[in-house]
Scaffold this active site. Structure first.
Site, mmCIF file in Angstrom:
data_model
loop_
_atom_site.group_PDB
_atom_site.id
_atom_site.type_symbol
_atom_site.label_atom_id
_atom_site.label_comp_id
_atom_site.label_asym_id
_atom_site.label_seq_id
_atom_site.Cartn_x
_atom_site.Cartn_y
_atom_site.Cartn_z
ATOM 1 N N ARG A 108 11.624 -45.142 -22.485
ATOM 2 C CA ARG A 108 11.857 -44.614 -21.139
ATOM 3 C C ARG A 108 11.868 -43.087 -21.096
ATOM 4 O O ARG A 108 12.651 -42.476 -20.381
ATOM 5 C CB ARG A 108 13.175 -45.179 -20.560
ATOM 6 N N SER A 158 15.675 -52.732 -13.237
ATOM 7 C CA SER A 158 16.763 -52.628 -14.208
ATOM 8 C C SER A 158 17.471 -51.290 -14.008
ATOM 9 O O SER A 158 16.852 -50.234 -14.092
ATOM 10 C CB SER A 158 16.226 -52.712 -15.640
ATOM 11 N N GLU A 188 18.799 -45.874 -15.797
ATOM 12 C CA GLU A 188 17.367 -45.581 -15.705
ATOM 13 C C GLU A 188 17.081 -44.863 -14.396
ATOM 14 O O GLU A 188 16.132 -44.104 -14.275
ATOM 15 C CB GLU A 188 16.543 -46.882 -15.737
#
Length: 302
Positions: A175, A225, A295
């Site tokens: 990420r 998510s 995130e």
């Protein structure tokens, strides 16, 4: 100054490419957030003139794609929000190489690849983000990630230079990429895929779609998510074990279907969502000693 800035913005963009006080809830998948002071939808050639204008007038700016990983504050965003979307969504295929502009949706590029019998992008078929955002955060799902298929990406530097960076130069990790730290704007990506069976590719995409429908709360606005996967753990399992399934702040809720998702269940405000995320972090850290890193990116005034 505002009138002068708008006058120059009008000379660069068509009437349908810019707006004042644009409601950001229409541009993020959480469906929350206040207005952007200025909103622009440039094509590739217009990006640099818009940035030069912002620099000249001291107007802060930020770039968004499909808004699938953003939480915008209820107070909105001061300055200019630049959307790289439909004005930059062209996709082309040459052999096993797919070239996609930054505004193209991952799902659209994956379908395009499937029609050409190109395998390797099935994992991305249900990710709601754009190509640009996917490069920036090395998006992934179901064991696949962009790092596996990116050959190179074209970026615009803060100095206005276009560079083509190899996958290695992008420094892709879990990420993350080098893009935010260097202040680059993604313009397009070249994806190296492989020839496969069109039927098998389509079957895999349908299989992943079924899994998403079964396990994810797709009926509610969310940013997917909410937390990064902590090393050695699963965020959703930690949240569930902390007794937070269904936990609610205002209209925001930890999904009862999948605890790794924070959803906008009932006209949540952005501050509800942010508070819920903070509460989840605190509870999980208190009970298990594990820090959950979002995130989701928080932008604007809360």
């Amino acid at each position: 100054m505002k009138e002068e800035f708008v006058k120059h913005l009008q000379s660069i963009l068509r009437e349908d490419q810019w707006a004042l006080e644009e409601n950001m809830s229409s541009h993020v998948t959480f469906r929350t957030g206040g207005p952007a002071e200025y909103y622009a939808r440039p094509n590739r050639q217009q990006i640099q003139p818009v940035l030069d204008l912002c620099s000249r007038f001291g107007v802060p700016w930020m770039v968004i794609g499909n808004g699938s990983n953003l939480l915008v504050g209820d107070g909105g965003v001061r300055g200019l929000v630049m959307e790289i979307g439909k004005m930059m969504d062209q996709v082309s295929v040459k052999g096993e190489l797919v070239t996609a502009e930054a505004g193209a949706l991952l799902s659209s590029v994956a379908r395009h690849a499937a029609r050409e019998s190109l395998a390797g992008m099935e994992f991305a078929s249900g990710i709601p983000g754009s190509v640009g955002g996917a490069v920036v955060m090395n998006a992934g799902a179901y064991g696949g990630e962009m790092k596996q298929i990116i050959k190179s990406a074209s970026v615009l530097t803060p100095e206005g230079e276009e560079l083509e960076l190899s996958a290695e130069e992008l420094d892709l990790g879990y990420r993350r990429s080098c893009i935010p730290g260097k202040g680059y704007i993604v313009l397009e990506a070249k994806l190296q895929l492989t020839k496969g069976s069109q039927q098998e590719i389509s079957d895999r995409m349908e299989e992943l779609k079924s899994k998403r429908l079964e396990k994810q709360p797709l009926e509610y606005p969310s940013a997917g998510s909410t937390f990064k996967r902590p090393q050695g753990y699963f965020a959703g399992k930690l949240i569930q074990d902390a007794g937070l399934r269904g936990y609610q702040v205002g209209g925001a809720q930890v999904s009862e279907k999948h605890c790794g998702f924070v959803i906008n269940k009932e006209k949540a405000l952005s501050r509800d969502i942010r508070q819920l995320i903070t509460d989840v972090q605190n509870q999980v850290e208190s009970q298990f000693g594990v820090h959950l890193e979002p995130e989701v990116k928080f932008v604007g005034e809360f």
